[in-house]
Design a protein around this motif. Structure first.
Motif, PDB file in Angstrom:
ATOM      1  N   ALA A  36      48.475  44.081  13.116  1.00 45.64           N
ATOM      2  CA  ALA A  36      49.386  43.530  12.389  1.00 45.64           C
ATOM      3  C   ALA A  36      49.347  42.007  12.425  1.00 45.64           C
ATOM      4  CB  ALA A  36      50.871  43.788  12.797  1.00 45.64           C
ATOM      5  N   LEU A  37      49.164  41.561  11.221  1.00 43.33           N
ATOM      6  CA  LEU A  37      49.107  39.936  11.219  1.00 43.33           C
ATOM      7  C   LEU A  37      50.241  39.476  10.160  1.00 43.33           C
ATOM      8  CD1 LEU A  37      45.408  39.087  11.380  1.00 43.33           C
ATOM      9  CD2 LEU A  37      47.024  38.628  13.013  1.00 43.33           C
ATOM     10  N   PHE A  38      50.888  38.408  10.319  1.00 47.04           N
ATOM     11  CA  PHE A  38      51.935  38.063   9.399  1.00 47.04           C
ATOM     12  C   PHE A  38      52.863  39.243   8.743  1.00 47.04           C
ATOM     13  CE2 PHE A  38      47.801  35.542   8.958  1.00 47.04           C
ATOM     14  CZ  PHE A  38      48.364  34.257   9.653  1.00 47.04           C
ATOM     15  N   GLY A  39      53.086  39.994   9.497  1.00 49.86           N
ATOM     16  CA  GLY A  39      53.782  41.237   8.936  1.00 49.86           C
ATOM     17  C   GLY A  39      53.276  42.376   8.118  1.00 49.86           C
ATOM     18  N   ARG A  40      52.307  42.383   8.178  1.00 56.48           N
ATOM     19  CA  ARG A  40      51.126  43.202   7.453  1.00 56.48           C
ATOM     20  C   ARG A  40      49.970  43.765   8.160  1.00 56.48           C
ATOM     21  NH1 ARG A  40      51.752  42.030   1.626  1.00 56.48           N
ATOM     22  NH2 ARG A  40      54.005  41.547   1.451  1.00 56.48           N
ATOM     23  N   GLU A  41      49.877  44.946   7.782  1.00 59.62           N
ATOM     24  CA  GLU A  41      48.486  45.442   8.677  1.00 59.62           C
ATOM     25  C   GLU A  41      47.215  45.141   7.954  1.00 59.62           C
ATOM     26  OE1 GLU A  41      47.681  50.061   8.550  1.00 59.62           O
ATOM     27  OE2 GLU A  41      48.883  49.687  10.533  1.00 59.62           O
ATOM     28  N   ILE A  42      46.112  44.885   8.973  1.00 60.87           N
ATOM     29  CA  ILE A  42      45.010  44.551   8.424  1.00 60.87           C
ATOM     30  C   ILE A  42      44.257  45.618   8.638  1.00 60.87           C
ATOM     31  CG2 ILE A  42      45.179  42.281   8.275  1.00 60.87           C
ATOM     32  CD1 ILE A  42      43.522  41.854  10.751  1.00 60.87           C
ATOM     33  N   ASP A  43      42.756  46.026   8.161  1.00 66.18           N
ATOM     34  CA  ASP A  43      42.072  47.363   8.596  1.00 66.18           C
ATOM     35  C   ASP A  43      41.164  46.727   9.645  1.00 66.18           C
ATOM     36  OD1 ASP A  43      42.993  48.873   6.403  1.00 66.18           O
ATOM     37  OD2 ASP A  43      41.783  47.825   4.981  1.00 66.18           O
ATOM     38  N   PHE A  44      40.647  45.920   9.905  1.00 65.97           N
ATOM     39  CA  PHE A  44      39.512  45.349  10.921  1.00 65.97           C
ATOM     40  C   PHE A  44      39.746  43.868  11.345  1.00 65.97           C
ATOM     41  CE2 PHE A  44      37.741  48.885   8.868  1.00 65.97           C
ATOM     42  CZ  PHE A  44      37.521  49.824   9.944  1.00 65.97           C
ATOM     43  N   LEU A  45      39.831  43.677  12.540  1.00 65.12           N
ATOM     44  CA  LEU A  45      39.721  42.366  12.991  1.00 65.12           C
ATOM     45  C   LEU A  45      38.855  42.140  14.029  1.00 65.12           C
ATOM     46  CD1 LEU A  45      41.028  39.200  13.321  1.00 65.12           C
ATOM     47  CD2 LEU A  45      42.576  40.239  15.136  1.00 65.12           C
ATOM     48  N   ILE A  46      37.710  41.229  13.814  1.00 62.01           N
ATOM     49  CA  ILE A  46      36.707  40.893  14.714  1.00 62.01           C
ATOM     50  C   ILE A  46      36.532  39.451  15.334  1.00 62.01           C
ATOM     51  CG2 ILE A  46      34.091  40.919  14.644  1.00 62.01           C
ATOM     52  CD1 ILE A  46      34.686  42.899  12.107  1.00 62.01           C
ATOM     53  N   LYS A  47      36.606  39.205  16.558  1.00 62.85           N
ATOM     54  CA  LYS A  47      36.446  37.942  16.962  1.00 62.85           C
ATOM     55  C   LYS A  47      37.771  37.306  16.886  1.00 62.85           C
ATOM     56  CE  LYS A  47      31.538  37.761  17.520  1.00 62.85           C
ATOM     57  NZ  LYS A  47      30.187  37.194  17.126  1.00 62.85           N
ATOM     58  N   ASP A  48      38.811  37.656  16.579  1.00 65.78           N
ATOM     59  CA  ASP A  48      40.007  37.065  15.994  1.00 65.78           C
ATOM     60  C   ASP A  48      39.696  35.961  15.044  1.00 65.78           C
ATOM     61  OD1 ASP A  48      41.687  38.431  17.841  1.00 65.78           O
ATOM     62  OD2 ASP A  48      41.141  37.033  19.544  1.00 65.78           O
ATOM     63  N   LYS A  49      38.779  36.193  14.108  1.00 69.80           N
ATOM     64  CA  LYS A  49      38.229  35.249  13.094  1.00 69.80           C
ATOM     65  C   LYS A  49      37.834  36.117  11.755  1.00 69.80           C
ATOM     66  CE  LYS A  49      34.874  31.800  12.373  1.00 69.80           C
ATOM     67  NZ  LYS A  49      33.501  31.332  12.748  1.00 69.80           N
ATOM     68  N   PHE A  50      37.343  37.204  11.797  1.00 67.15           N
ATOM     69  CA  PHE A  50      36.798  37.966  10.838  1.00 67.15           C
ATOM     70  C   PHE A  50      37.813  39.029  10.285  1.00 67.15           C
ATOM     71  CE2 PHE A  50      33.208  35.953  12.792  1.00 67.15           C
ATOM     72  CZ  PHE A  50      32.509  35.368  11.811  1.00 67.15           C
ATOM     73  N   VAL A  51      38.165  39.139   9.208  1.00 64.25           N
ATOM     74  CA  VAL A  51      39.016  40.146   8.685  1.00 64.25           C
ATOM     75  C   VAL A  51      38.471  41.005   7.731  1.00 64.25           C
ATOM     76  CG1 VAL A  51      41.189  40.855   7.792  1.00 64.25           C
ATOM     77  CG2 VAL A  51      41.224  38.944   9.346  1.00 64.25           C
ATOM     78  N   ILE A  52      38.286  42.313   7.770  1.00 61.87           N
ATOM     79  CA  ILE A  52      37.714  42.983   6.649  1.00 61.87           C
ATOM     80  C   ILE A  52      39.035  44.268   6.024  1.00 61.87           C
ATOM     81  CG2 ILE A  52      35.892  45.037   6.476  1.00 61.87           C
ATOM     82  CD1 ILE A  52      34.532  44.138   8.751  1.00 61.87           C
ATOM     83  N   GLU A  53      38.914  44.020   5.017  1.00 62.51           N
ATOM     84  CA  GLU A  53      39.926  45.105   4.282  1.00 62.51           C
ATOM     85  C   GLU A  53      39.152  45.955   3.351  1.00 62.51           C
ATOM     86  OE1 GLU A  53      43.521  44.983   3.882  1.00 62.51           O
ATOM     87  OE2 GLU A  53      42.971  44.087   5.819  1.00 62.51           O
ATOM     88  N   VAL A  54      39.637  47.167   3.703  1.00 61.39           N
ATOM     89  CA  VAL A  54      39.206  48.297   3.031  1.00 61.39           C
ATOM     90  C   VAL A  54      39.836  48.603   1.739  1.00 61.39           C
ATOM     91  CG1 VAL A  54      37.931  50.756   3.022  1.00 61.39           C
ATOM     92  CG2 VAL A  54      37.743  48.916   4.836  1.00 61.39           C
ATOM     93  N   GLY A  55      39.285  48.903   0.517  1.00 57.89           N
ATOM     94  CA  GLY A  55      40.288  49.403  -0.759  1.00 57.89           C
ATOM     95  C   GLY A  55      40.852  47.846  -1.113  1.00 57.89           C
ATOM     96  N   ASN A  56      41.095  47.969  -2.412  1.00 59.42           N
ATOM     97  CA  ASN A  56      41.712  46.678  -2.928  1.00 59.42           C
ATOM     98  C   ASN A  56      43.023  47.124  -3.738  1.00 59.42           C
ATOM     99  OD1 ASN A  56      40.961  43.912  -3.280  1.00 59.42           O
ATOM    100  ND2 ASN A  56      39.502  44.379  -4.784  1.00 59.42           N
ATOM    101  N   HIS A  57      44.183  46.741  -3.032  1.00 60.28           N
ATOM    102  CA  HIS A  57      45.301  47.037  -3.499  1.00 60.28           C
ATOM    103  C   HIS A  57      46.187  45.718  -3.877  1.00 60.28           C
ATOM    104  CE1 HIS A  57      44.896  51.060  -1.689  1.00 60.28           C
ATOM    105  NE2 HIS A  57      44.439  50.298  -0.266  1.00 60.28           N
ATOM    106  N   PRO A  58      46.960  45.766  -5.159  1.00 64.97           N
ATOM    107  CA  PRO A  58      47.681  44.680  -5.571  1.00 64.97           C
ATOM    108  C   PRO A  58      48.342  44.245  -4.784  1.00 64.97           C
ATOM    109  CG  PRO A  58      47.713  46.704  -7.269  1.00 64.97           C
ATOM    110  CD  PRO A  58      46.951  47.173  -5.955  1.00 64.97           C
ATOM    111  N   GLN A  59      49.253  45.007  -3.737  1.00 65.57           N
ATOM    112  CA  GLN A  59      49.939  44.284  -2.997  1.00 65.57           C
ATOM    113  C   GLN A  59      49.474  43.541  -1.782  1.00 65.57           C
ATOM    114  OE1 GLN A  59      49.495  47.427  -3.118  1.00 65.57           O
ATOM    115  NE2 GLN A  59      49.446  48.634  -1.213  1.00 65.57           N
TER     116      GLN A  59
END
Length: 98
Positions: A36-59
């Motif tokens: 959870a970052l900024f009240g939203r769930e992210i799919d993957f966090l690497i080295k507290d710097k890189f974010v990977i999101e899977v799927g492209n949702h409008p929200q």
């Protein structure tokens, strides 16, 4: 990392998310998933710097904007893209993260 892989079990994640998790594990890249970052769930966090999101949702546009504004490096993949380009995505991730 074992705990993070448990979060990616069938029924708790998509097949595409499990594929990305396996890529990261295979290449010994430590990651966190379902963070959870900024009240939203992210799919993957690497080295507290890189974010990977899977799927492209409008929200996700507001969440993604906030991530970029606060200095995270973001990469989004569609499920279809992951299925069709596994090798290219894996190589991209290795170069991007290291």
């Amino acid at each position: 990392m074992r705990y993070q892989l448990l979060k990616l079990q069938k029924g708790k994640s998509t097949k595409a998310e499990r594929i990305i998790g396996e890529m990261l594990k295979r290449n010994r890249i430590k990651f966190k998933t379902k963070v959870a970052l900024f009240g939203r769930e992210i799919d993957f966090l690497i080295k507290d710097k890189f974010v990977i999101e899977v799927g492209n949702h409008p929200q996700n546009s507001e969440k993604n904007k906030k991530l970029l504004e606060t200095g995270y490096q973001l990469k989004q993949f569609t499920n279809k893209g992951i299925y069709e380009r596994k090798n290219k995505i894996e190589q991209f991730l290795l170069n991007w993260i290291k």
